[in-house]
Design a protein around this motif. Structure first.
Motif, PDB file in Angstrom:
ATOM      1  N   GLY A 125     -10.587  -7.924 -12.706  1.00  0.00           N
ATOM      2  CA  GLY A 125      -9.268  -8.241 -12.156  1.00  0.00           C
ATOM      3  C   GLY A 125      -8.505  -6.403 -11.858  1.00  0.00           C
ATOM      4  O   GLY A 125      -8.119  -5.903 -11.277  1.00  0.00           O
ATOM      5  N   LEU A 126      -9.401  -6.192 -12.971  1.00  0.00           N
ATOM      6  CA  LEU A 126      -7.893  -4.896 -13.666  1.00  0.00           C
ATOM      7  C   LEU A 126      -8.741  -3.523 -12.495  1.00  0.00           C
ATOM      8  O   LEU A 126      -8.320  -2.813 -11.943  1.00  0.00           O
ATOM      9  CB  LEU A 126      -8.220  -4.037 -14.785  1.00  0.00           C
ATOM     10  CG  LEU A 126      -6.862  -4.053 -16.041  1.00  0.00           C
ATOM     11  CD1 LEU A 126      -8.059  -4.014 -17.456  1.00  0.00           C
ATOM     12  CD2 LEU A 126      -6.070  -3.397 -15.806  1.00  0.00           C
ATOM     13  N   LEU A 127     -10.122  -4.074 -12.167  1.00  0.00           N
ATOM     14  CA  LEU A 127     -10.856  -2.797 -11.310  1.00  0.00           C
ATOM     15  C   LEU A 127     -10.316  -2.911  -9.513  1.00  0.00           C
ATOM     16  O   LEU A 127      -9.949  -2.347  -8.892  1.00  0.00           O
ATOM     17  CB  LEU A 127     -12.464  -2.998 -11.350  1.00  0.00           C
ATOM     18  CG  LEU A 127     -12.857  -2.336 -12.773  1.00  0.00           C
ATOM     19  CD1 LEU A 127     -13.692  -2.997 -12.610  1.00  0.00           C
ATOM     20  CD2 LEU A 127     -12.906  -1.145 -12.699  1.00  0.00           C
ATOM     21  N   VAL A 128     -10.024  -4.442  -9.719  1.00  0.00           N
ATOM     22  CA  VAL A 128      -9.711  -4.182  -8.111  1.00  0.00           C
ATOM     23  C   VAL A 128      -8.236  -3.553  -8.037  1.00  0.00           C
ATOM     24  O   VAL A 128      -7.707  -3.227  -7.203  1.00  0.00           O
ATOM     25  CB  VAL A 128      -9.040  -6.145  -8.118  1.00  0.00           C
ATOM     26  CG1 VAL A 128      -8.605  -6.071  -6.480  1.00  0.00           C
ATOM     27  CG2 VAL A 128     -10.798  -6.532  -7.918  1.00  0.00           C
ATOM     28  N   THR A 129      -7.175  -3.827  -9.131  1.00  0.00           N
ATOM     29  CA  THR A 129      -6.098  -3.289  -9.298  1.00  0.00           C
ATOM     30  C   THR A 129      -6.200  -1.790  -9.081  1.00  0.00           C
ATOM     31  O   THR A 129      -5.240  -1.285  -7.935  1.00  0.00           O
ATOM     32  CB  THR A 129      -5.075  -4.029 -10.485  1.00  0.00           C
ATOM     33  OG1 THR A 129      -5.250  -5.197 -10.407  1.00  0.00           O
ATOM     34  CG2 THR A 129      -3.792  -3.626 -10.214  1.00  0.00           C
ATOM     35  N   TRP A 130      -7.160  -1.207  -9.794  1.00  0.00           N
ATOM     36  CA  TRP A 130      -6.793   0.159  -9.897  1.00  0.00           C
ATOM     37  C   TRP A 130      -7.333   0.761  -8.481  1.00  0.00           C
ATOM     38  O   TRP A 130      -6.908   1.617  -7.974  1.00  0.00           O
ATOM     39  CB  TRP A 130      -7.925   0.790 -10.896  1.00  0.00           C
ATOM     40  CG  TRP A 130      -7.814   2.651 -10.814  1.00  0.00           C
ATOM     41  CD1 TRP A 130      -8.879   2.358 -11.178  1.00  0.00           C
ATOM     42  CD2 TRP A 130      -7.001   2.923 -11.488  1.00  0.00           C
ATOM     43  NE1 TRP A 130      -8.587   4.442 -10.873  1.00  0.00           N
ATOM     44  CE2 TRP A 130      -7.453   4.232 -11.312  1.00  0.00           C
ATOM     45  CE3 TRP A 130      -5.696   3.190 -12.611  1.00  0.00           C
ATOM     46  CZ2 TRP A 130      -6.646   5.347 -11.801  1.00  0.00           C
ATOM     47  CZ3 TRP A 130      -5.147   3.564 -12.437  1.00  0.00           C
ATOM     48  CH2 TRP A 130      -5.521   5.027 -12.475  1.00  0.00           C
ATOM     49  N   MET A 131      -8.667  -0.385  -8.402  1.00  0.00           N
ATOM     50  CA  MET A 131      -8.988   0.895  -6.672  1.00  0.00           C
ATOM     51  C   MET A 131      -7.481   0.675  -5.751  1.00  0.00           C
ATOM     52  O   MET A 131      -8.101   1.727  -4.055  1.00  0.00           O
ATOM     53  CB  MET A 131     -10.183  -0.572  -6.083  1.00  0.00           C
ATOM     54  CG  MET A 131     -11.755  -0.216  -6.791  1.00  0.00           C
ATOM     55  SD  MET A 131     -11.680   1.495  -6.803  1.00  0.00           S
ATOM     56  CE  MET A 131     -13.218   2.486  -8.498  1.00  0.00           C
ATOM     57  N   ASN A 132      -7.068  -0.290  -5.544  1.00  0.00           N
ATOM     58  CA  ASN A 132      -5.761  -1.159  -4.835  1.00  0.00           C
ATOM     59  C   ASN A 132      -5.172   0.525  -4.881  1.00  0.00           C
ATOM     60  O   ASN A 132      -4.188   0.182  -3.761  1.00  0.00           O
ATOM     61  CB  ASN A 132      -5.131  -1.849  -5.287  1.00  0.00           C
ATOM     62  CG  ASN A 132      -4.322  -2.495  -4.655  1.00  0.00           C
ATOM     63  OD1 ASN A 132      -3.740  -1.809  -2.929  1.00  0.00           O
ATOM     64  ND2 ASN A 132      -3.183  -3.549  -4.920  1.00  0.00           N
ATOM     65  N   PHE A 133      -4.672   0.886  -6.441  1.00  0.00           N
ATOM     66  CA  PHE A 133      -3.787   2.306  -7.039  1.00  0.00           C
ATOM     67  C   PHE A 133      -3.832   3.026  -6.358  1.00  0.00           C
ATOM     68  O   PHE A 133      -3.706   3.779  -5.342  1.00  0.00           O
ATOM     69  CB  PHE A 133      -3.687   2.281  -8.461  1.00  0.00           C
ATOM     70  CG  PHE A 133      -3.020   3.587  -8.813  1.00  0.00           C
ATOM     71  CD1 PHE A 133      -1.750   3.515  -8.536  1.00  0.00           C
ATOM     72  CD2 PHE A 133      -3.870   4.639  -9.191  1.00  0.00           C
ATOM     73  CE1 PHE A 133      -0.993   4.340  -8.853  1.00  0.00           C
ATOM     74  CE2 PHE A 133      -2.891   5.487  -9.520  1.00  0.00           C
ATOM     75  CZ  PHE A 133      -1.938   5.865  -9.526  1.00  0.00           C
ATOM     76  N   VAL A 134      -5.332   3.248  -6.273  1.00  0.00           N
ATOM     77  CA  VAL A 134      -6.098   4.907  -5.464  1.00  0.00           C
ATOM     78  C   VAL A 134      -6.266   4.855  -4.133  1.00  0.00           C
ATOM     79  O   VAL A 134      -6.102   5.616  -3.762  1.00  0.00           O
ATOM     80  CB  VAL A 134      -7.750   4.616  -6.430  1.00  0.00           C
ATOM     81  CG1 VAL A 134      -8.765   5.466  -5.318  1.00  0.00           C
ATOM     82  CG2 VAL A 134      -7.852   4.557  -7.636  1.00  0.00           C
ATOM     83  N   SER A 135      -6.281   3.497  -3.311  1.00  0.00           N
ATOM     84  CA  SER A 135      -6.285   3.559  -1.977  1.00  0.00           C
ATOM     85  C   SER A 135      -5.418   3.747  -1.673  1.00  0.00           C
ATOM     86  O   SER A 135      -5.019   4.110  -1.043  1.00  0.00           O
ATOM     87  CB  SER A 135      -6.865   2.187  -1.535  1.00  0.00           C
ATOM     88  OG  SER A 135      -5.495   1.245  -1.455  1.00  0.00           O
ATOM     89  N   PHE A 136      -3.639   4.091  -2.238  1.00  0.00           N
ATOM     90  CA  PHE A 136      -2.769   4.587  -2.155  1.00  0.00           C
ATOM     91  C   PHE A 136      -2.270   5.797  -1.723  1.00  0.00           C
ATOM     92  O   PHE A 136      -1.601   7.035  -0.914  1.00  0.00           O
ATOM     93  CB  PHE A 136      -1.189   4.072  -2.587  1.00  0.00           C
ATOM     94  CG  PHE A 136      -0.840   2.933  -2.805  1.00  0.00           C
ATOM     95  CD1 PHE A 136      -1.649   1.900  -2.327  1.00  0.00           C
ATOM     96  CD2 PHE A 136      -0.454   2.161  -3.850  1.00  0.00           C
ATOM     97  CE1 PHE A 136      -0.729   0.797  -2.615  1.00  0.00           C
ATOM     98  CE2 PHE A 136      -0.168   1.266  -4.579  1.00  0.00           C
ATOM     99  CZ  PHE A 136      -0.717   0.274  -3.960  1.00  0.00           C
ATOM    100  N   PHE A 137      -3.779   6.069  -2.336  1.00  0.00           N
ATOM    101  CA  PHE A 137      -3.781   7.919  -2.362  1.00  0.00           C
ATOM    102  C   PHE A 137      -4.638   8.120  -1.282  1.00  0.00           C
ATOM    103  O   PHE A 137      -4.794   9.832  -0.438  1.00  0.00           O
ATOM    104  CB  PHE A 137      -4.080   8.524  -3.428  1.00  0.00           C
ATOM    105  CG  PHE A 137      -2.863   8.317  -4.416  1.00  0.00           C
ATOM    106  CD1 PHE A 137      -2.723   9.732  -4.913  1.00  0.00           C
ATOM    107  CD2 PHE A 137      -3.293   7.420  -5.129  1.00  0.00           C
ATOM    108  CE1 PHE A 137      -1.656   9.441  -5.667  1.00  0.00           C
ATOM    109  CE2 PHE A 137      -2.478   7.030  -6.060  1.00  0.00           C
ATOM    110  CZ  PHE A 137      -1.276   7.880  -6.568  1.00  0.00           C
ATOM    111  N   GLN A 138      -6.013   7.192  -0.532  1.00  0.00           N
ATOM    112  CA  GLN A 138      -6.659   7.602   0.251  1.00  0.00           C
ATOM    113  C   GLN A 138      -6.142   8.157   1.379  1.00  0.00           C
ATOM    114  O   GLN A 138      -5.425   7.077   2.545  1.00  0.00           O
ATOM    115  CB  GLN A 138      -7.279   6.272   0.073  1.00  0.00           C
ATOM    116  CG  GLN A 138      -8.606   6.175   1.494  1.00  0.00           C
ATOM    117  CD  GLN A 138      -9.990   6.407   1.167  1.00  0.00           C
ATOM    118  OE1 GLN A 138     -10.192   6.744  -0.523  1.00  0.00           O
ATOM    119  NE2 GLN A 138     -11.286   6.480   1.765  1.00  0.00           N
TER     120      GLN A 138
END
Length: 1859
Positions: A519-532
């Motif tokens: 769950g955390l990894l999904v949220t984190w990738m979600n966060f990183v994609s804001f910068f993509q």
């Protein structure tokens, strides 16, 4: 009842105060003692009640005035009660005795200086206070000193953070054993009093807080409350310092839920408490928070009613009804056009648990205290108190949990805050103490969901500034990115949260939790994609963008800090095989996020044109985890790679970035402004490269190794837009690229392929190999200092391998000094074998930010080859062998062996051979490099003979039979079909019959190669891949691609032509060799002579060289790999190649040739001009009287030999004309006038003063030259007539005016117009034209005035007469007459000429150069005597300074060091002209007193004149010379000297007589009586001394007690004393003579200086032989000596009768000044730093922010300190005026740098302290130990003494008196 209680508080308090302080105090202590005993007794409960009532009364929140006194009163009560009536201090001592502390825990705030030792630290954040550091043993460790950014705490004694070996002596003892148990009654009162005290503090905080109104939080009110509470918090802080026993009581009080319930719930009778509880609830709601139980009830109406002030809408996804929230958002917009104003996107409510964000429940004092601390934006005092408690373990855990619980609230407050910087620092100050401890971090992660909270909070924070992404599909994109224009990103507001996150991820146990939690990894990738894809750039095609946005800084910082650093943190825990699972998780969710992203931006297979974003963090996560998986975890790459289609998508954007880099460097993005270049540089810059370009290239390598090579290669050329260029035809049409960009884009594409295929950074190199390669690349570009031979973030200098690799590849060059001043640092330079074997141009290209660095590396390489004799010409970049590929990436080799690449290489070789345009040497170089790479990495050896029968089928449009480069190289291609514009020359030719095919080529190849299109090729492959994946994708894709590539209709018709080629790659190479060498048949296969070549092909002679060498090397490798190739090469060479036709020069080439020629001519013209300039300058320097004649040197000799007097001729450097200086059009010297106090700094001790570094050492300025001269003048002025005092001394020791010139002259009217033009030209370079400053038009030296040249000859070249034939008496008379006729001055003053005007104006300049206090010494202000004194003192200053520059004596002789540049002659004329305006009343003319016995007139004035023996002889000399009519005759000059020498000698004798003992004096008197009448009496010092003693004895001179004695008065020591006494005068006089009359100064040994100078001045009769020389023989008395001496002594005798105490003090003493020196500095900088950085300012007694110390006098000053400001001048500027008359040299303590103040300008000079590697450490950023660099300090001192700061240092700026 409550009303009574509330009312009762007031009166009783006033009663207490009214009793009178003393009594009241005593009562308190008594009452406290009584209560304490009662509590211990039976009636405990009643006493407790009484105590509570008392406390409630005392601690009630004080309203109204008298607040401060009330608070003091309350604290006094608390102290009494806590100590139970004991005196407070003894109570503190008692409690301290029970302190079991093993931790230091000292808390510090920002800017505190602390230490970090990497050898002892376990956590990277470990820090020690100075005391613990110096008490520990860290010698030889890797430590540094640093200035705390946010504050911190000392970790000494904490074994979780540092190794025990590093603990200091105090904290090394393991405690608990010997600390006694705390007696119960000691802290009994504390347990009762403290809860109420803390509650009262909280009540104050509740009372004081008002929800800020809509606009701004009323910060003023908050500050007011905090000030009132300051004493309370300080009291708590003092309690924490009492040690462990008190801390545990406090912990108990703060964390107990019971106390909190009892006191704070607001239930009960106390109205006051009720009200306070209500305020607390309001504050909670106002923060958008709620008690969980109220949440359901009131949450909805709250939101609906719109009362929420924290606009939670964006965060909590609630309905955005309340308009208040947005107001704060709007302010954050910085009005940047188009960036800030894009519509924000609000996300719908996120999946995460909402309660993290907006539920808070407080159960104990600690929690509410932290809540208020956050509300009040972390006041420093509160933070310090909360941190001071940390050594208590229970508290530490409770506090950490509380902190985590408030984390979301902290983030909200931070976002709203207006002081976000300060607040960030305070937050990190706290969090770094909590999260650096792994044990604690793990516990909180498990119990409080720390990771969930952090990730969620970060996500929410970023969600507030999202905008729609415009990448790819602008209309329908669903992707959102952060808006880099928002304050949140621009100001880096997010960094405290990110830095906490990185901090906890550094703990293995926490990171594992993170990597396991899907769950955390999904949220984190979600966060990183804001910068993509953030900060998207669109290429401007029409006009230049009007507003250059600087948002890219924010974007790069955000990706590095928020995405890359957490990624590196996670990667550091994936090092072993057991962690494979983690990598799989990350890669899986990363790919999911990427798939979502491609869907969101509607991406199929073609990137949108003219767009680029440098930010692809998801790609980079994917790449780095792949790399780790293969390198460390032994994972099979194919198991985690996605399918081909996904790989094709993945490669597009990183490839787009590579192509864009090339476009940016080809100037295709110029209309986007400079910032796009900035982005391209940042992307490869050392701090970013291994998080940006390296992962991108690695990802492309992975894709290339798995995709079809033909597809990949054609994609590359298509992305780089050079497809159309790759045709065999001589002309082509490029639809997507302007022709001027084609060449550099082609170079870019080939260079990229070379990088892609040669880099092995992630493909099999070990860490040490990588480090070595990085270091070599950096060192090859430039020599590097130790701190940055390799600034890659992954590898820190100081890591173990760093030093060993550095010493393996580089040699240390110690810093050297050019006397001209440019300071160097210690540098590392590559060893020879590195250049020989390891120089890797590919790595250099990858790592260069500027193209010029590549050139620099090549230049250095060339120089090395020349020097070592390996290769004389211009070498090509060498080919370097690569480390073998890791098996997982073997597929990369396929790129080198695919037909597409071979066709491109063949085409390019052919084009280069045929001289088609737009191809460069660089292209050829890269083509050869690729061929060589292919030969080095060939697939399994092909069998030579097997020409497979299936060849024809495989034959790709009859280009090449196979895919192996080795065999394709020999394949002959006969005809090629090309598409060309109809205008092309190829169209006209008839295609020849195909039978003429070459016999060598096998018949099957006679078919014509087809037109080859890369684009078609790529589409075909793409289709194959797609079809292989899914059949239905076909329908989606086809139309998309075909649509994109319809050719624009405007291009001219293309037709197909057939071209006869008949070449193979081998034959092209051999022909190229001929072409490069310019000779026929230059290539001869080396193996025909020496078969061994084939067996050992690694021959050193091929490793360095130019293109021919490269071709030879390639042919050799081809021959080695296959016998067939070898045979074919021999065949080609055997056929004599027909002569190459003379090259037709195409118009384009003609242009370039013309350009070259034109350039060459321009260069020659320039050289000529420069040479002319130089010779003019030189001849000018030779002499200022250069007679313009064809041969200046001969003219010079004539001038000196015949002594003919000619007028001086000057060149004007502005108008270029030459001519004499006339009265109407005077010429002037360019001069710099500056006030100087250098002379005043001389001391009369040879031992230089040290800079004080302890309280005991202080410097007193009493023994400086300036101080003594001042004292002398004021003493004289007390006893003698003022006007005569002002002629008895010189001033200018302090604030004297020094005049220096660069030696260039100009017409004064030219200068005026030059100044006008400067005034109109607003681009001023650091000087102020209004103050008359300018730079010399010729040599650009700084200047501020022009000194007029006096008409007439330069120097009176009257013949050198050793002694004149006139007798002394006549000359004396002539001098006197000349002085009388004052009016006669050659240029009559009455008629105002231009010259005299200029002289007056320059005199004004000279006066205004120094401050008024340095020119006014007269008692009657404005008296002419003052000017008179000032003027001759200017001359004195300049002479004395020249003497200092010569080292204090004239032994070296020669022309003056500044000889050609001296302006003393002109200066004398200006001064003389002004001096003669002041007539000297003949009665007072000192000349009379010196040359005639005068009858003593009893003067009736109250103050007598200064006795002659008290007058300074050098001053008299200048007065005499300057008041004579100019030009002066040599004989008169000599006469004046002789007369003055007699006076000087008498002064020496008088001084000597005072020094002897009474017996000696008697002896001298008697001997004098005997010899007095002998003939040589006047020239024998014994006689004269006796006479002086006799005469002086008449007064009361010798009666004062005994003086210090000469050791033994033997004749030699007396002679020596007399010579030393006279020398300074002789030196000044000789210099003067040299400047007035020319003639060199003789050089001599120090011992004979006196004799040499005396004879040079004409004092010494020539016939005297040296052995019996005495100083007295120089005397030449104008009247009988004894009469003169008697007369002079009688003046003293009469003075002695009146003031016997002063007589001796005023006698002129033997001057023994040492040369001026700066203070001596200690060897180690730490000595200075530790003493001064804590030293307090004398004015405000605080420690200054920027302390500095003056290196001239050692005064401690505050730089920019407002406390010491006087009338808008800050202290350093003031001090520079007082200490150095406008020049100040300050050492900035906190920066180790020296700053120079010169008048109204200042400059940073550099540092004289260097570290062990010879580098500066400005601002002490690295904090390594620094040591004095004596050479640098010498240079500094040299510049100070020679007044050349203005000329040598270039970067000056105005300081506006603010330093």
């Amino acid at each position: 009842d409550d009303s009574a209680a509330a009312g009762g508080a007031g009166p009783s308090r006033w009663v207490l105060q009214a009793k009178g302080g003393q009594a009241a105090g005593r009562d308190k202590w008594a009452k406290a003692a009584e209560l304490k005993t009662a509590l211990g007794g039976e009636s405990g409960a009643a006493a407790a009640g009484e105590l509570r009532a008392l406390l409630e009364r005392v601690l009630a929140p004080a309203a109204g005035p008298g607040g401060g006194e009330a608070a003091a009163e309350a604290l006094e009560w608390c102290r009494c009660l806590l100590s139970g009536g004991e005196p407070w201090d003894s109570f503190v001592q008692t409690v301290r005795a029970y302190d079991p502390a093993t931790l230091c825990g000292l808390v510090w705030t920002a800017n505190f200086v602390a230490y970090r030792c990497r050898t002892c630290g376990i956590s990277p954040c470990m820090s020690l206070c100075a005391e613990c550091f110096h008490q520990g043993e860290h010698a030889g460790h890797d430590y540094n000193m640093f200035r705390s950014q946010a504050g911190g705490a000392c970790d000494c004694g904490d074994s979780n953070v540092m190794r025990e070996a590093g603990f200091c002596k105090r904290h090394r003892i393991k405690s608990n054993s010997n600390v006694p148990c705390v007696p119960k009654d000691l802290l009994m009162m504390s347990e009762l009093v403290l809860p109420q005290f803390i509650f009262s503090l909280i009540q104050h905080l509740r009372e004081g807080y008002n929800e800020p109104a809509l606009d701004l939080p009323s910060e003023k009110d908050l500050h007011k409350i905090l000030q009132v509470l300051e004493p309370h918090v300080s009291f708590l802080e003092d309690l924490t310092k009492m040690g462990g026993a008190m801390r545990s009581v406090l912990t108990q009080v703060l964390t107990s839920q019971q106390f909190y319930k009892d006191l704070s719930s607001g239930v009960g009778e106390n109205a006051c408490a009720k009200k306070s509880h209500e305020k607390y609830l309001i504050a909670l709601k106002g923060s958008g928070l709620a008690f969980p139980e109220d949440k359901i009830a009131c949450g909805m109406q709250e939101q609906g009613a719109g009362t929420s002030t924290l606009a939670v809408q964006g965060l909590a996804g609630a309905t955005a009804t309340s308009g208040q929230g947005d107001s704060s958002d709007e302010e954050d917009q910085d009005g940047s056009q188009g960036v800030g104003k894009r519509k924000r996107v609000k996300l719908s409510s996120t999946t995460k648990d909402q309660s993290i964000m907006d539920v808070l429940k407080h159960k104990c004092f600690l929690e509410e205290l932290l809540f208020w601390t956050i509300k009040y934006e972390f006041p420093q005092k509160m933070v310090t108190f909360l941190l001071n408690m940390l050594p208590d373990q229970d508290y530490k855990i409770a506090f950490t949990k509380t902190f985590v619980q408030h984390y979301a609230f902290i983030m909200k407050t931070l976002k709203k805050s207006h002081e976000s910087d300060t607040m960030s620092n305070r937050i990190v100050h706290i969090s770094v103490q909590l999260f650096s401890n792994e044990e604690l971090a793990r516990q909180v992660t498990e119990e409080c969901q720390l990771l969930d909270i952090m990730v969620t909070v970060l996500l929410y924070m970023m969600e507030s500034c999202l905008i729609k992404s415009e990448l790819q599909d602008e209309e329908n994109s669903l992707h959102v990115v952060v808006n880099c224009g928002e304050a949140l990103l621009k100001n880096n507001t997010y960094w405290p949260l990110v830095s906490d996150f990185i901090n906890i991820l550094s703990h293995q146990s926490v990171a594992k939790k993170f990597l396991e939690d899907h769950g955390l990894l999904v949220t984190w990738m979600n966060f990183v994609s804001f910068f993509q894809g953030m900060n998207l750039n669109k290429r401007e095609l029409n006009e230049h963008v009007e507003f250059e946005s600087q948002t890219y800084y924010a974007a790069f910082a955000a990706e590095l800090e928020a995405c890359a650093q957490p990624m590196w943190g996670l990667l550091s825990h994936c090092k072993v095989r057991e962690t494979q699972e983690y990598t799989r998780n990350v890669v899986r969710y990363c790919l999911e996020a990427l798939q979502d992203w491609f869907d969101a931006i509607n991406f199929v297979d073609e990137p949108a044109p003219n767009q680029v974003t440098f930010h692809l963090p998801l790609h980079r996560y994917f790449a780095m985890f792949l790399s780790k998986a293969v390198k460390c975890q032994e994972l099979d790459l194919d198991t985690i790679l996605p399918d081909q289609e996904m790989l094709m998508k993945l490669m597009i954007h990183p490839l787009q970035i590579q192509a864009s880099l090339s476009e940016i460097h080809s100037n295709m993005w110029v209309r986007n402004g400079l910032q796009i270049k900035g982005q391209a540089m940042t992307y490869v810059q050392s701090h970013f490269c291994n998080s940006m370009i390296d992962p991108d290239i690695y990802l492309l390598q992975v894709c290339a190794s798995r995709l079809d090579p033909d597809y990949f290669i054609s994609s590359v050329f298509e992305r780089f837009k050079v497809v159309d260029l790759l045709t065999m035809a001589s002309q082509h049409q490029n639809t997507v690229l302007d022709s001027e960009h084609e060449r550099s884009m082609l170079e870019g594409a080939l260079t990229f392929l070379v990088l892609l295929l040669s880099l092995r950074l992630h493909l099999g190199m070990t860490d040490d190999e990588i480090l070595r390669a990085e270091m070599v690349a950096q060192l090859c570009m430039n020599d590097r200092t130790h701190k940055n031979p390799n600034p890659k973030s992954g590898i820190v200098p100081g890591s173990l391998s760093f030093e060993s690799v550095l010493s393996a590849v580089a040699d240390f060059k110690a810093p050297v000094f050019e006397p001209g001043g440019s300071m160097q640092q210690g540098m590392y330079t590559p060893k020879a074998e590195v250049w020989d074997k390891e120089f890797d141009p590919v790595m250099v290209i990858l790592r260069t930010v500027y193209r010029r660095d590549v050139q620099s590396a090549m230049d250095r390489y060339t120089a090395f080859l020349k020097q070592s004799g390996k290769f004389p010409g211009n070498p090509w970049p060498p080919y370097k062998k690569r480390t073998p590929l890791h098996p997982s990436y073997k597929g990369l080799i396929k790129l080198l062996h695919c037909k597409t690449l071979h066709i491109v290489l063949f085409t390019l070789l052919y084009k280069i051979l045929m001289d088609h345009q737009n191809l460069s040497e660089h292209v050829l170089c890269m083509v050869l490099y690729l061929i060589e790479l292919g030969l080095e990495n060939s697939p399994e050896q092909e069998s030579d003979e097997e020409e497979s029968a299936g060849g024809q089928e495989r034959c790709h449009d009859s280009w090449f039979p196979g895919s192996n480069l080795v065999s394709n190289m020999r394949h002959f291609i006969n005809y090629v079909r090309v598409r060309v514009p109809e205008t092309a020359p190829e169209v006209k030719r008839e295609p020849p019959a195909s039978t003429s095919s070459d016999g060598l080529a096998s018949s099957q190849n006679s078919g014509t190669a087809q037109v080859f299109s890369l684009v078609a090729e790529r589409r075909k492959k793409f289709q194959e891949i797609i079809n292989r994946n899914t059949s239905e994708a076909n329908q989606v894709v086809r139309p998309k691609t075909s649509m994109k590539w319809s050719a624009p209709g405007a291009t001219p018709q293309l037709t197909t032509a057939i071209l006869e080629v008949k070449e193979s790659i081998l034959s092209l190479l051999i022909k190229l060799h001929h072409k490069l060498s310019g000779k026929q048949n230059s290539y001869y296969p080396p193996w025909l002579d020496d078969v061994d070549v084939l067996i050992h092909p690694e021959i050193p002679r091929y490793s360095h060289g130019d293109g021919m060498t490269a071709v030879e090397r390639i042919l050799l490798k081809a021959a080695v790999q296959s016998r067939l190739n070898k045979r074919i090469i021999e065949e080609i060479c055997r056929k004599v190649t027909p002569p190459v036709p003379p090259k037709k020069i195409s118009s384009a080439e003609k242009k370039t040739l013309d350009k070259e020629e034109r350039r060459q001519k321009a260069r020659e013209r320039q050289q000529k001009l420069l040479a002319e300039f130089a010779s003019r300058q030189k001849s000018f320097m030779e002499t200022a009287m250069d007679v313009e004649s064809p041969d200046a040197d001969i003219a010079m000799e004539v001038a000196t030999s015949e002594q003919h007097v000619s007028e001086a001729i000057y060149d004007c450097v502005i108008c270029g004309q030459s001519g004499p200086s006339t009265e109407d059009r005077p010429t002037g010297l360019v001069v710099l006038l500056q006030a100087s106090s250098v002379l005043g700094q001389c001391r009369n001790s040879t031992e230089p003063k040290k800079l004080p570094t302890t309280e005991e050492e202080q410097i007193y300025p009493w023994d400086t030259c300036a101080a003594l001269h001042d004292v002398r003048l004021s003493t004289l002025q007390r006893y003698f007539k003022d006007s005569s005092c002002l002629q008895a001394v010189s001033i200018g020791w302090e604030g004297g005016v020094y005049v220096q010139t660069c030696g260039h002259t100009l017409h004064i009217d030219c200068h005026k117009s030059y100044m006008e033009s400067l005034r109109n030209d607003q681009v001023l370079q650091g000087f102020s034209v209004d103050k008359g400053e300018f730079t010399c038009p010729l040599c650009r030296q700084f200047a501020n005035s022009v000194l007029p040249c006096y008409p007439g000859n330069n120097v009176e070249r009257s013949l050198w007469q050793s002694h004149s034939n006139k007798c002394m008496q006549d000359l004396v008379q002539e001098v006197e007459d000349l002085q009388e006729q004052l009016g006669t001055f050659p240029v009559s003053i009455s008629s105002e000429t231009n010259l005299s005007k200029e002289m007056e104006s320059v005199m004004k300049d000279i006066k205004s150069t120094t401050q008024k206090k340095y020119t006014d010494y007269s008692k009657s202000p404005g008296s002419p005597d003052n000017d008179f004194l000032f003027m001759y003192s200017v001359a004195r200053t300049n002479l004395e300074l020249e003497l200092v520059h010569r080292g204090g004596n004239l032994c070296s002789g020669g022309a003056s060091t500044a000889g050609k540049r001296s302006c003393l002659n002109q200066l004398f004329h200006v001064l003389a002209m002004h001096m003669r305006l002041y007539s000297i009343d003949s009665a007072y003319n000192p000349w009379r007193k010196l040359t005639q016995p005068i009858q003593d007139k009893n003067s009736d004035e109250e103050l007598p004149e200064v006795p002659v023996l008290y007058r300074d002889v050098s001053s008299l000399l200048l007065i005499q010379i300057l008041t004579m009519p100019q030009p002066l005759h040599k004989e008169h000059f000599t006469c004046i000297i002789k007369v003055l020498f007699t006076l000087l000698y008498t002064q020496a004798l008088a001084a000597l007589s005072v020094k002897c003992s009474a017996e000696d004096r008697m002896a001298w008197k008697e001997s004098e009586a005997l010899k007095k009448n002998t003939s040589s009496g006047e020239k024998s010092w014994e006689v004269l001394l006796g006479h002086v003693i006799t005469e002086l004895s008449k007064g009361k001179i010798y009666e004062e007690g005994e003086t210090e004695e000469l050791t033994a008065v033997n004749p030699d020591s007396v002679e020596c004393y007399l010579q030393q006494f006279c020398l300074p005068f002789l030196r000044i006089t000789s210099l003067l003579q040299h400047h007035l009359f020319g003639g060199d100064l003789p050089s001599c040994q120090e011992a004979e200086e006196f004799t040499v100078l005396a004879s040079c001045l004409g004092l010494l009769p020539p016939f005297q032989s040296a052995h019996q020389f005495t100083s007295a023989s120089c005397l030449d008395w104008p009247v009988p000596a004894f009469d003169m001496i008697s007369q002079w002594c009688s003046e003293l005798a009469s003075f002695a009768d009146r003031h016997p105490d002063k007589v001796k003090a005023l006698l002129i003493q033997e001057p023994k000044w040492d040369l001026p020196r700066l203070l001596q500095l200690p060897d180690n900088y730490n000595t200075i730093f530790q003493y001064y950085h804590r030293k307090t300012c004398t004015v405000c007694t605080k420690v200054p922010k920027d302390p500095a110390v003056c290196l001239v006098c050692g005064t401690f000053v505050c730089l920019k300190g407002l406390c010491c400001k006087q009338q808008s001048y800050c202290e350093c500027v003031l001090h520079s005026q007082n200490c150095g008359a406008g020049t100040g040299i300050f050492l900035l303590i906190n920066a180790s740098v020296i700053i120079i103040i010169r008048g109204h300008r200042f400059c940073l000079w550099g540092s004289v302290y260097l570290d062990a590697h010879g580098e500066e450490d400005r601002d002490l950023r690295r904090g390594k130990p620094l040591y004095i660099c004596k050479e640098r300090y010498k240079v500094l001192e040299q510049q100070w003494v020679s007044h050349t700061f203005d000329h040598i240092n270039k970067r000056w700026g105005p300081h506006y008196n603010g330093l």
